[in-house]
Write a protein that holds these residues in place. Structure first.
Motif, short mmCIF file in Angstrom:
data_model
loop_
_atom_site.label_atom_id
_atom_site.label_comp_id
_atom_site.label_asym_id
_atom_site.label_seq_id
_atom_site.Cartn_x
_atom_site.Cartn_y
_atom_site.Cartn_z
N UNK A 27 -3.18 -39.94 -74.36
CA UNK A 27 -2.10 -39.27 -73.63
C UNK A 27 -1.06 -38.72 -74.60
N UNK A 28 -0.76 -39.48 -75.64
CA UNK A 28 0.17 -39.02 -76.67
C UNK A 28 -0.34 -37.72 -77.30
N UNK A 29 -1.61 -37.69 -77.62
CA UNK A 29 -2.20 -36.49 -78.23
C UNK A 29 -2.08 -35.30 -77.29
N UNK A 30 -2.31 -35.50 -76.00
CA UNK A 30 -2.17 -34.40 -75.04
C UNK A 30 -0.74 -33.87 -74.99
N UNK A 31 0.24 -34.77 -75.06
CA UNK A 31 1.64 -34.36 -75.09
C UNK A 31 1.90 -33.54 -76.35
N UNK A 32 1.42 -34.01 -77.49
CA UNK A 32 1.63 -33.31 -78.75
C UNK A 32 0.95 -31.94 -78.73
N UNK A 33 -0.24 -31.87 -78.14
CA UNK A 33 -0.94 -30.57 -78.02
C UNK A 33 -0.11 -29.59 -77.20
N UNK A 34 0.45 -30.08 -76.10
CA UNK A 34 1.25 -29.21 -75.24
C UNK A 34 2.46 -28.64 -75.99
N UNK A 35 3.20 -29.50 -76.68
CA UNK A 35 4.42 -29.07 -77.36
C UNK A 35 4.15 -28.26 -78.62
N UNK A 36 2.95 -28.37 -79.15
CA UNK A 36 2.66 -27.66 -80.40
C UNK A 36 1.82 -26.40 -80.18
N UNK A 37 1.72 -25.95 -78.94
CA UNK A 37 1.02 -24.69 -78.67
C UNK A 37 1.63 -23.58 -79.52
N UNK A 38 0.75 -22.80 -80.14
CA UNK A 38 1.23 -21.67 -80.94
C UNK A 38 1.63 -22.03 -82.36
N UNK A 39 1.55 -23.31 -82.70
CA UNK A 39 1.89 -23.74 -84.06
C UNK A 39 0.59 -24.00 -84.82
N UNK A 40 0.50 -23.42 -85.99
CA UNK A 40 -0.66 -23.62 -86.85
C UNK A 40 -0.24 -24.62 -87.93
N UNK A 41 -0.96 -25.71 -88.02
CA UNK A 41 -0.59 -26.79 -88.92
C UNK A 41 -1.25 -26.61 -90.28
N UNK A 42 -0.49 -26.95 -91.31
CA UNK A 42 -1.03 -27.08 -92.65
C UNK A 42 -1.23 -28.58 -92.86
N UNK A 43 -2.38 -28.97 -93.31
CA UNK A 43 -2.74 -30.38 -93.41
C UNK A 43 -2.45 -30.96 -94.80
N UNK A 44 -1.62 -30.29 -95.60
CA UNK A 44 -1.33 -30.69 -96.96
C UNK A 44 -1.00 -32.18 -97.08
N UNK A 45 -0.03 -32.66 -96.33
CA UNK A 45 0.39 -34.05 -96.43
C UNK A 45 -0.64 -35.01 -95.87
N UNK A 46 -1.24 -34.65 -94.75
CA UNK A 46 -2.28 -35.49 -94.14
C UNK A 46 -3.44 -35.65 -95.11
N UNK A 47 -3.88 -34.55 -95.71
CA UNK A 47 -4.98 -34.61 -96.68
C UNK A 47 -4.59 -35.39 -97.93
N UNK A 48 -3.36 -35.19 -98.39
CA UNK A 48 -2.88 -35.84 -99.60
C UNK A 48 -2.97 -37.36 -99.51
N UNK A 49 -2.81 -37.89 -98.30
CA UNK A 49 -2.86 -39.34 -98.11
C UNK A 49 -4.16 -39.81 -97.49
#
Length: 183
Positions: A27-49
């Motif tokens: 459910x948290x992920x669905x909320x985050x998907x809704x609020x982040x519509x139209x945003x393209x993420x760079x995974x730099x920090x996620x990948x770095x760790x």
């Protein structure tokens, strides 16, 4: 910002969120998907760790954005400045950029949006004005110096390519983006 601390506290943070709002991780992920519509993420920090590329992991590094999304969704709180920053993220993505992190905070200052654009990391200050003042009138030398110092902290932790210091101005109706406005 201590990225290592964020990664170490990942499970505790997610558990705390799901308990506080009585929701599942899905459910948290669905909320985050809704609020982040139209945003393209760079995974730099996620990948770095070495984390998996998931919205909940990206949002761990942008905790101010995460906190606002949850407060807005579950508590009905609205912050006009945050809304402009979120819309600003979407606007920058419409120009071909990807969002690395939002509201990067250090002891010396905060950067509203850090994004990637080809081989550049761009540090973007968002300014808005809903009055007779122009947004650029609200961006002074003191704030610019804080952004420059905070960017040094970020670049000391993250291997970066070239950098740019930009302004994203919102006059209440539309955005205007200025590359290298702050230097």
């Amino acid at each position: 910002m201590d990225f290592e601390k964020v990664v170490r506290g990942r499970d505790k943070t997610l558990s705390s969120i799901t308990r506080k709002y009585n929701i599942t991780l899905e459910e948290l992920v669905r909320v985050l998907e809704f609020y982040s519509r139209g945003i393209v993420f760079d995974w730099l920090l996620v990948d770095m760790y070495g984390l998996s590329r998931s919205l909940e992991n990206w949002f761990l590094f942008s905790q101010t954005f995460l906190r606002y999304v949850l407060q807005n969704k579950f508590e009905g709180k609205v912050n006009v400045g945050r809304e402009v920053e979120i819309r600003g993220c979407r606007y920058l993505c419409s120009l071909g950029m990807r969002i690395v992190i939002t509201n990067y905070r250090t002891k010396v200052g905060e950067i509203d949006i850090i994004c990637s654009d080809n081989n550049f990391i761009r540090f973007v200050e968002v300014r808005s004005s809903f009055s007779s003042f122009l947004p650029e009138e609200r961006l002074g030398r003191v704030k610019t110096n804080k952004i420059l110092k905070a960017s040094e902290d970020f670049t000391s932790k993250v291997s970066t390519q070239e950098v740019g210091y930009d302004a994203l101005l919102f006059d209440g109706n539309r955005f205007t983006y200025h590359r290298d406005y702050l230097v």
